[in-house]
Enzyme design. Structure first.
Site, mmCIF file in Angstrom:
data_model
loop_
_atom_site.group_PDB
_atom_site.id
_atom_site.type_symbol
_atom_site.label_atom_id
_atom_site.label_comp_id
_atom_site.label_asym_id
_atom_site.label_seq_id
_atom_site.Cartn_x
_atom_site.Cartn_y
_atom_site.Cartn_z
ATOM 1 N N LYS A 112 28.928 42.959 32.637
ATOM 2 C CA LYS A 112 29.631 41.679 32.033
ATOM 3 C C LYS A 112 29.074 41.267 30.520
ATOM 4 C CE LYS A 112 31.785 39.199 35.954
ATOM 5 N NZ LYS A 112 32.251 38.262 36.515
ATOM 6 N N LYS A 194 36.736 49.141 38.995
ATOM 7 C CA LYS A 194 37.113 48.036 39.862
ATOM 8 C C LYS A 194 38.468 47.222 39.269
ATOM 9 C CE LYS A 194 34.775 43.792 39.902
ATOM 10 N NZ LYS A 194 35.534 42.647 40.393
ATOM 11 N N LYS A 197 39.566 40.497 37.935
ATOM 12 C CA LYS A 197 40.517 39.124 37.771
ATOM 13 C C LYS A 197 40.583 38.864 36.271
ATOM 14 C CE LYS A 197 39.443 35.897 41.162
ATOM 15 N NZ LYS A 197 38.004 35.367 40.316
HETATM 16 P P1 ATP Z 1 35.873 39.149 37.759
HETATM 17 O O1 ATP Z 1 36.203 40.493 37.551
HETATM 18 O O2 ATP Z 1 36.458 38.070 36.665
HETATM 19 O O3 ATP Z 1 34.217 38.914 37.885
HETATM 20 P P2 ATP Z 1 36.499 39.071 40.363
HETATM 21 O O4 ATP Z 1 38.048 39.859 40.282
HETATM 22 O O5 ATP Z 1 35.580 40.025 40.737
HETATM 23 O O6 ATP Z 1 36.405 38.409 39.092
HETATM 24 P P3 ATP Z 1 35.471 37.369 42.065
HETATM 25 O O7 ATP Z 1 36.059 35.603 42.135
HETATM 26 O O8 ATP Z 1 34.328 37.292 41.008
HETATM 27 O O9 ATP Z 1 36.589 37.835 41.415
HETATM 28 O O10 ATP Z 1 35.665 37.771 43.579
HETATM 29 C C1 ATP Z 1 36.122 37.335 44.645
HETATM 30 C C2 ATP Z 1 35.782 38.283 45.883
HETATM 31 O O11 ATP Z 1 36.770 39.257 45.438
HETATM 32 C C3 ATP Z 1 34.481 38.680 45.659
HETATM 33 O O12 ATP Z 1 34.115 38.698 47.217
HETATM 34 C C4 ATP Z 1 34.565 40.062 45.284
HETATM 35 O O13 ATP Z 1 33.657 40.921 45.717
HETATM 36 C C5 ATP Z 1 35.942 40.432 45.565
HETATM 37 N N1 ATP Z 1 36.523 41.580 44.630
HETATM 38 C C6 ATP Z 1 36.605 41.365 43.426
HETATM 39 N N2 ATP Z 1 37.172 42.407 42.732
HETATM 40 C C7 ATP Z 1 37.178 43.210 43.738
HETATM 41 C C8 ATP Z 1 37.824 44.491 43.949
HETATM 42 N N3 ATP Z 1 38.343 45.226 42.889
HETATM 43 N N4 ATP Z 1 37.863 45.226 45.157
HETATM 44 C C9 ATP Z 1 37.399 44.776 46.101
HETATM 45 N N5 ATP Z 1 36.996 43.311 46.366
HETATM 46 C C10 ATP Z 1 36.751 42.868 45.054
#
Ligand code: ATP
Ligand code: LTN
Length: 334
Positions: A112, A194, A197
């Site tokens: 990050k 991956k 968000k």
């Molecule tokens: P960012 O990428 O902005 O950090 P994020 O998409 O990882 O955000 P979080 O709120 O950090 O979202 O994660 C919420 C949940 O979703 C966590 O349990 C995380 O492991 C899961 N998660 C996030 N991205 C993925 C993905 N691409 N595939 C599966 N699980 C995910």
């Protein structure tokens, strides 16, 4: 006694099918078996710059998504992290027992901080300590998350062990629960990374609130490969990711899926995948729109949620303060 589940999600960006499949949908299932607490982690969100008004709106939207997905406020607790002061307070105390070396090993911070254009904050570095506080405050046993959070949950466990060995038994040792399939949903445009968000380009992320037309368009444009064979194969990240998404939304076995699409083209597979995802998300989207009509109701649920578990957090925090020796001793005199 029932085991306790705790997990969190940041109220930022586009809530996507990775969040849904690896986290939210599994929380809904977990609540039937375990005592469950789900936290909208706005203190984690501010580790990167946020627009204040939008952040509050996102807290509400995130709550509505969790409820729409099937989190039952009569069974589980949903609350907003910043409404319970003990999270930040315990995070500070944990900061003072976590060796810097442990934090320096966190791969998500490395990624990050490299990606980020703005100045990287101390909060982003310290993110795992706050996450450990979230988990440990509630004597959590199980933490259902996606693969990217495994290292953070392990850190929380290590912190708990270190605290317990220094000050005597205090914390439960939490364990990450990560699904075998779908723990890492990849981007549609770049299936080597991956789905994320925040910071992902339009078209890479399939949002749980995307309209049917958006879902069709994004899936039709998803990157595949020239092999034209529809088979689960981790070495072919594009098609493999789409198949995993199909598997999770349809509930069909891999063999049945491969058989169904044997000899068919990518366009046909993608069209069917899009309809399957649209159908899979439809109930959530309908319920979401209904819920957003009554924002006061959601607000009340969040207040009630925080009210119900604040005493648990405060009790843990006061035990911790006592053990660490914070505050005043027993006083003599009148
Ligand atoms: P960012 O990428 O902005 O950090 P994020 O998409 O990882 O955000 P979080 O709120 O950090 O979202 O994660 C919420 C949940 O979703 C966590 O349990 C995380 O492991 C899961 N998660 C996030 N991205 C993925 C993905 N691409 N595939 C599966 N699980 C995910
Ligand atoms: N860091 C997590 C969100 C999160 C979390 C938690 C998850 C914050 N606190 C406690 C599980 C348990 C993420 O998904 N990025």
């Amino acid at each position: 006694m029932k085991k306790r589940v705790f997990s969190g999600i940041q109220p930022t960006g586009t809530i996507h099918i990775g969040n849904y499949l690896a986290a939210i949908r599994r929380w809904v299932i977990a609540q039937a078996e375990y005592e469950s607490i789900f936290c909208i982690v706005d203190l984690h969100a501010i580790t990167v710059p946020q627009e204040p008004k939008l952040l509050k709106a996102k807290n509400l939207e995130m709550a509505a998504i969790l409820l729409a997905a099937g989190i039952d406020p009569g069974v589980s607790v949903i609350f907003v992290q910043s409404q319970i002061g003990a999270h930040a307070e315990l995070a500070w105390i944990l900061n003072c027992i976590i060796p810097m070396g442990w934090m320096l090993r966190m791969t998500q911070f490395k990624e990050k901080s490299q990606r980020q254009k703005e100045q990287v904050t101390t909060g982003l570095f310290d993110y795992p300590a706050l996450m450990a506080a979230d988990i440990l405050l509630y004597r959590t046993n199980l933490v259902p998350v996606g693969e990217d959070q495994r290292q953070h949950v392990e850190l929380a466990r290590d912190v708990a062990e270190r605290f317990n060995s220094r000050y005597g038994p205090t914390f439960e040792l939490p364990e990450a629960v990560i699904p075998e399939v779908g723990s890492r949903i990849m981007g549609l445009k770049d299936p080597t990374k991956k789905m994320s968000k925040t910071g992902d380009e339009e078209g890479n992320v399939l949002g749980v609130l995307d309209s049917p037309d958006e879902i069709r368009a994004k899936i039709m444009k998803a990157v595949t490969d020239p092999l034209r064979e529809i088979r689960f194969d981790p070495d072919r990240p594009g098609i493999n990711n789409l198949l995993v998404i199909y598997e999770l939304f349809s509930g069909e076995s891999r063999a049945a899926i491969e058989q169904r699409f044997a000899g068919k083209g990518y366009a046909q597979f993608k069209a069917e995948l899009a309809e399957t995802v649209i159908e899979g998300l439809r109930p959530l989207q309908l319920r979401f729109r209904e819920l957003m009509e009554d924002q006061r109701y959601i607000g009340r649920l969040l207040e009630e949620g925080a009210g119900r578990i604040r005493p648990v957090a405060e009790e843990t925090l006061s035990t911790v303060k006592e053990k660490v020796g914070l505050g005043l001793p027993v006083l003599k005199g009148a």
